[in-house]
Design an enzyme around this catalytic site. Structure first.
Site, PDB file in Angstrom:
ATOM      1  N   ASP A 189       0.879  -1.299  -0.032  1.00  0.00           N
ATOM      2  CA  ASP A 189      -0.098  -0.023  -0.014  1.00  0.00           C
ATOM      3  C   ASP A 189       0.992   1.175  -0.132  1.00  0.00           C
ATOM      4  O   ASP A 189       1.522   1.657   1.081  1.00  0.00           O
ATOM      5  CB  ASP A 189      -0.810  -0.019   1.245  1.00  0.00           C
ATOM      6  N   HIS A 191      -0.485   4.194  -0.288  1.00  0.00           N
ATOM      7  CA  HIS A 191      -0.889   5.346   0.605  1.00  0.00           C
ATOM      8  C   HIS A 191      -0.972   6.664  -0.237  1.00  0.00           C
ATOM      9  O   HIS A 191      -0.967   7.850   0.480  1.00  0.00           O
ATOM     10  CB  HIS A 191      -0.406   5.615   1.892  1.00  0.00           C
ATOM     11  N   GLU A 216      -1.314  -1.079  -4.192  1.00  0.00           N
ATOM     12  CA  GLU A 216      -2.393  -0.458  -3.860  1.00  0.00           C
ATOM     13  C   GLU A 216      -2.254   1.231  -4.004  1.00  0.00           C
ATOM     14  O   GLU A 216      -1.296   1.772  -3.187  1.00  0.00           O
ATOM     15  CB  GLU A 216      -2.921  -0.708  -2.535  1.00  0.00           C
ATOM     16  N   GLU A 242     -10.267   3.382  -2.361  1.00  0.00           N
ATOM     17  CA  GLU A 242     -10.717   3.749  -0.818  1.00  0.00           C
ATOM     18  C   GLU A 242     -11.076   5.049  -0.956  1.00  0.00           C
ATOM     19  O   GLU A 242     -11.988   5.703   0.055  1.00  0.00           O
ATOM     20  CB  GLU A 242      -9.580   3.332   0.194  1.00  0.00           C
ATOM     21  N   ASP A 265     -14.820   1.703   0.396  1.00  0.00           N
ATOM     22  CA  ASP A 265     -14.993   1.670   1.502  1.00  0.00           C
ATOM     23  C   ASP A 265     -16.673   1.698   1.977  1.00  0.00           C
ATOM     24  O   ASP A 265     -17.169   2.660   1.430  1.00  0.00           O
ATOM     25  CB  ASP A 265     -14.196   2.531   2.350  1.00  0.00           C
ATOM     26  N   HIS A 292     -12.007  -2.002   1.556  1.00  0.00           N
ATOM     27  CA  HIS A 292     -11.107  -0.927   2.414  1.00  0.00           C
ATOM     28  C   HIS A 292     -11.920  -1.126   3.521  1.00  0.00           C
ATOM     29  O   HIS A 292     -13.312  -0.733   3.693  1.00  0.00           O
ATOM     30  CB  HIS A 292     -11.055   0.305   1.822  1.00  0.00           C
TER      31      HIS A 292
END
Length: 379
Positions: A189, A191, A216, A242, A265, A292
């Site tokens: 991830d 981010h 991700e 997400e 999400d 997510h």
């Protein structure tokens, strides 16, 4: 049946704030939902009280009707806090409707297409290989996880040469592969911290030789065309979503060919009602769904029921909750899966209302990162 009231409870799960929402009815049935903690978290109770004026007295089983009315009453798109509040309401309504019929929520979604839900766990805090391996194996021993998500950054991505950072990430991934059982899946991830698509491609290339489960969110989500170009140049599965809010944003992403796996999400997009529509759009594009879910035990229950009924579900993010006294019987993984509870109506878990009498709120917020030149960056 009519809705008679709404209650909010400021709580925590471990070191993060969580807001639980209860909707009461004149039939004595209460439904439960959980908001996403975008912050400011203390803005949620008055927002939810305002939204209640739009549906108090309605039949809670008219889920789509209430959901649509809440979206329409804002006139403008409701944004992060508005959609998180609507999601909590939506989930409480699904809970009430299922309890009224004496069935699990997934039965209202067309029934389950799988008997258990595969989950993965994030391991982000270990700076060294030995500690990372120890944490992964401890989670495997306790819960049976065979899939984990890691951070690719072994050095500060804003300091030094980018090629060195990528090389360090690839070397570390190779070490983890060599030390862990070969059947373990390892995802990464980023981010949404990389500013330039070419850098995301270079990092993906460094990870690719060791077969990442997915890469991700390397980029910010706003420019869909960039995701299409990024995906076209990558040789590893690309996951994102997400930070997207509704079916139209996901449609734009998928039309751009910008993802192999989407990660909506359920507490961000406005709840189960919107989540189902997003999954159907993804299915039409041959894209799988890996929700997510860095949330508490109640949000995990929401996700479990969605995942049970979603034909193009891939895997669910799961965050171990060590301290959530209000969650009497949270879903816990066994052999890396969550089992369904077909004999329990609604979400299939109980909420200890006595534990909720204590306001257990804890403040948490993201800190904006400062680069060496004094400019700021996403954390």
């Amino acid at each position: 049946m009519k809705i008679t009231g709404l209650r909010t409870f400021m709580q925590r799960v471990d070191d993060r704030p969580r807001l639980l929402v209860a909707i009461d009815t004149d039939a004595g049935i209460t439904g439960w939902g959980e908001t996403y903690n975008h912050g400011p978290d203390k803005a949620y109770p008055p927002l939810l009280e305002f939204l209640l004026t739009q549906f108090a007295g309605d039949d809670p089983r008219r889920i789509s009707y209430i959901h649509q009315k809440l979206l329409q009453q804002t006139r403008f798109p409701p944004g992060a806090l508005g959609l998180a509040a609507i999601a909590a309401i939506d989930h409480a309504l699904w809970d009430i409707s299922a309890k009224a019929l004496g069935v699990p929520v997934y039965q209202l979604l067309g029934g389950h297409v799988r008997d258990r839900i595969r989950v993965y766990c994030g391991v982000y805090t270990a700076p060294e290989t030995d500690e990372a391996v120890r944490q992964v194996m401890a989670l495997h021993e306790e819960f049976g996880f065979t899939c984990f998500k890691l951070s690719p950054y072994r050095t500060n991505l804003h300091v030094g040469r980018w090629g060195e950072m990528c090389a360090a990430a690839g070397k570390w991934f190779g070490e983890m592969r060599a030390r862990l059982p070969s059947h373990f899946e390892l995802a990464f991830d980023a981010h949404a911290r990389i500013d330039e698509p070419i850098k995301a491609i270079q990092l993906a290339e460094a990870l690719a030789p060791h077969d990442p489960y997915f890469f991700e969110e390397p980029l910010r989500p706003e420019h869909m065309a960039a995701w299409g170009r990024l995906r076209a140049q990558m040789t590893v599965p690309l996951a994102t979503g997400e930070s997207l809010y509704n079916r139209w944003e996901f449609l734009a992403l998928l039309q751009a060919g910008g993802a192999d796996i989407i990660q909506p999400d359920i507490a961000v997009v406005g709840g189960m009602t919107e989540m189902k529509k997003i999954a159907d759009i993804a299915s039409a594009h041959f894209v799988t769904v890996a929700p997510h879910n860095p949330m508490g035990p109640l949000a995990t229950a929401h996700n479990l029921h969605f995942s049970a009924a979603c034909t193009n579900f891939r895997i669910l993010e799961y965050k171990v909750a060590r301290n959530a006294p209000w969650a009497v019987d949270q879903y816990l993984p066994k052999d890396g899966y969550l089992d369904l509870r077909p004999d329990r109506p609604g979400w299939g878990m109980e909420i200890d209302t006595d534990a909720l009498k204590v306001d257990d709120y804890i403040h948490w917020e993201r800190k904006v990162e400062v680069k060496p030149d004094g400019s700021t960056a996403y954390p």
